[in-house]
Design a protein around this motif. Structure first.
Motif, PDB file in Angstrom:
ATOM      1  N   HIS A 116       0.866  -1.183   0.000  1.00 21.30           N
ATOM      2  CA  HIS A 116       0.000   0.000   0.000  1.00 21.30           C
ATOM      3  C   HIS A 116       0.895   1.223   0.000  1.00 21.30           C
ATOM      4  O   HIS A 116       1.749   1.378   0.874  1.00 21.30           O
ATOM      5  CB  HIS A 116      -0.914   0.021   1.227  1.00 21.30           C
ATOM      6  CG  HIS A 116      -1.697   1.299   1.344  1.00 21.30           C
ATOM      7  ND1 HIS A 116      -2.665   1.651   0.425  1.00 21.30           N
ATOM      8  CD2 HIS A 116      -1.633   2.321   2.250  1.00 21.30           C
ATOM      9  CE1 HIS A 116      -3.177   2.827   0.768  1.00 21.30           C
ATOM     10  NE2 HIS A 116      -2.579   3.249   1.858  1.00 21.30           N
ATOM     11  N   LEU A 153      -4.856  -1.778   8.041  1.00 17.07           N
ATOM     12  CA  LEU A 153      -5.021  -2.515   6.793  1.00 17.07           C
ATOM     13  C   LEU A 153      -5.369  -3.972   7.073  1.00 17.07           C
ATOM     14  O   LEU A 153      -4.978  -4.539   8.108  1.00 17.07           O
ATOM     15  CB  LEU A 153      -3.739  -2.452   5.960  1.00 17.07           C
ATOM     16  CG  LEU A 153      -3.170  -1.070   5.661  1.00 17.07           C
ATOM     17  CD1 LEU A 153      -1.958  -0.804   6.539  1.00 17.07           C
ATOM     18  CD2 LEU A 153      -2.783  -0.921   4.200  1.00 17.07           C
ATOM     19  N   LYS A 159      -5.970  -4.149   2.039  1.00 19.89           N
ATOM     20  CA  LYS A 159      -7.054  -3.171   1.924  1.00 19.89           C
ATOM     21  C   LYS A 159      -7.059  -2.239   3.132  1.00 19.89           C
ATOM     22  O   LYS A 159      -6.935  -2.684   4.276  1.00 19.89           O
ATOM     23  CB  LYS A 159      -8.402  -3.884   1.829  1.00 19.89           C
ATOM     24  CG  LYS A 159      -9.594  -2.946   1.770  1.00 19.89           C
ATOM     25  CD  LYS A 159     -10.916  -3.722   1.763  1.00 19.89           C
ATOM     26  CE  LYS A 159     -12.111  -2.779   1.767  1.00 19.89           C
ATOM     27  NZ  LYS A 159     -13.402  -3.526   1.807  1.00 19.89           N
TER      28      LYS A 159
END
Length: 453
Positions: A116, A153, A159
């Motif tokens: 990320h 996350l 995510k």
């Protein structure tokens, strides 16, 4: 069929160190105490060094890796095209465009599982990258960046479940050296040092990010992580900001006690260490305290204390005052790296200095007044009856520590020191010990070495 069986056999042999092994899911290990509980670990390091299982390129950062459920989590920073850091590492006037990343890798192979990445311009001293080791709990990863970006996350997919930005959400001033307080997960909360009005410490719901409480005002937020202890029959949250060390109720934020403890430049860095009914904390400039924890209620009294003094040329005659590392306290003795760069043993009860050596920090012996190892760093982790020290030189050392002496068993070079500090190259990232391996990083790579017998 034979080919498949052979490949399966190779895979089994390669993954054997990871079978039934322990995790290192946050900074300083499962209990944030620098204890590595795995058994079946080498007694001495091979002369050629431990076997390297893998290494992968990463971008710069001071953050250490976390290892959980067969995965490694790490944060780093990538400069924007044509951007560069200031030549003077203390320059905080320039805003340098960059991104921060949270990485997830296979613990067995180093293969990337997910990442990320988000925009994050830096304007801090020593701007290599993030400082905080991620915390992994119940399928979630909590990662705090140097400029105050906190992300929760999904550990499997990466995510983003929720996020906070401390300067935006709390009007928090970014500390000179960035946000450094490794997030603490406690029951249903994730607790961080944040800053802003009445918000030196803030607890968020670990699943939703909703604020549950905030507490404490501080002129300087400092850099020490929120620390959990148990004393007086209750769990206590210890928060050491730049002006005082405080004991709070971790569920409500109620302040139980506070003792002034002000290192130079607001540099409260080490995690306060509990040993029975004693609590120790100290920092740059000679600010240190040993506290007696009340056995019946959440309260403290001072056993001994020193105040910071920039005019003391050769430091204080008692105690030790670490910069980048958290000491280990065992059997009434403190083992830690003092501000001038030597490993010291100190009596917890009196602050009396027992011995010193530069050897596990910079690799050679020097006199006590040696000036070439300032802010020296070695991370101390206990395994069984001996200690593993990861030095700023990139060397791993096995040693025995006692009130009497430092006894080195063996050492091996694992990784190159790539950071710059006071005219020398250093590695200032705490390693992870998990799966009977050590996971180490510098500003260029993350590597895994086998430490199983």
């Amino acid at each position: 069929m034979i080919r498949t069986a052979a490949l399966a056999g190779l895979a089994t042999a390669f993954l054997a160190p990871f079978a039934g092994a322990d995790d290192w899911p946050q900074w300083m290990g499962p209990n944030r105490d620098g204890v590595w509980a795995e058994t079946g670990i080498v007694r001495t390091l091979p002369k050629a060094g431990p076997k390297r299982l893998w290494r992968v390129p990463v971008a710069p950062g001071y953050s250490g890796p976390a290892v959980a459920d067969g995965r490694v989590y790490l944060t780093d920073r990538r400069l924007a095209p044509d951007a560069k850091n200031p030549e003077d590492p203390f320059d905080t006037k320039q805003k340098v465009h960059s991104t921060e990343r949270v990485l997830c890798l296979s613990a067995a192979t180093g293969e990337k599982v997910w990442e990320h990445e988000y925009d994050c311009a830096y304007q801090i001293s020593y701007p290599a990258g993030p400082r905080c080791t991620p915390a992994v709990r119940d399928g979630k990863v909590y990662a705090l960046g140097a400029m105050g970006d906190l992300h929760c996350l999904d550990a499997k997919s990466g995510k983003v479940l929720w996020s906070k930005n401390f300067p935006r959400d709390y009007s928090a001033k970014v500390p000179t050296w960035g946000f450094c307080g490794h997030p603490l997960v406690y029951k249903n909360l994730v607790i961080c040092t944040v800053g802003g009005e009445d918000a030196a410490a803030v607890a968020f719901d670990k699943d939703t990010g909703a604020e549950k409480w905030k507490a404490l005002n501080a002129r300087d937020l400092g850099y020490a992580p929120p620390t959990l202890i148990r004393a007086g029959g209750v769990d206590q949250l210890v928060v050491w900001h730049g002006q005082a060390i405080n004991g709070l109720d971790p569920l409500t934020g109620k302040v139980h006690w506070s003792v002034g403890l002000e290192p130079l430049f607001g540099m409260s860095i080490m995690a306060p260490r509990q040993a029975g009914d004693r609590l120790f904390a100290a920092g740059i400039g000679g600010a240190g305290v040993a506290l007696k924890l009340d056995r019946t209620r959440p309260a403290v009294s001072v056993v001994w204390q020193e105040t910071a003094d920039k005019n003391v040329a050769h430091g204080k005659p008692r105690g030790l005052y670490p910069v980048n590392m958290t000491p280990f306290v065992e059997g009434g003795t403190i083992y830690g790296v003092d501000q001038p760069g030597m490993l010291r043993a100190v009596d917890l009860e009196t602050g009396k200095r027992l011995w010193f050596t530069h050897q596990p920090v910079i690799g050679h012996v020097e006199p006590e007044d040696f000036k070439g190892a300032g802010s020296g760093t070695a991370f101390v982790v206990k395994n069984g009856d001996r200690y593993f020290l990861f030095a700023e030189t990139g060397e791993l050392i096995i040693a025995k520590l006692s009130p009497k002496e430092y006894e080195e068993v063996s050492r091996a070079k694992l990784i190159e020191p790539t950071g710059a500090a006071f005219g020398r190259k250093v590695v200032w990232s705490h390693p992870a010990f998990a799966d009977r391996c050590i996971f180490v990083r510098n500003d260029k790579e993350l590597a895994c070495f086998l430490l199983a017998e």
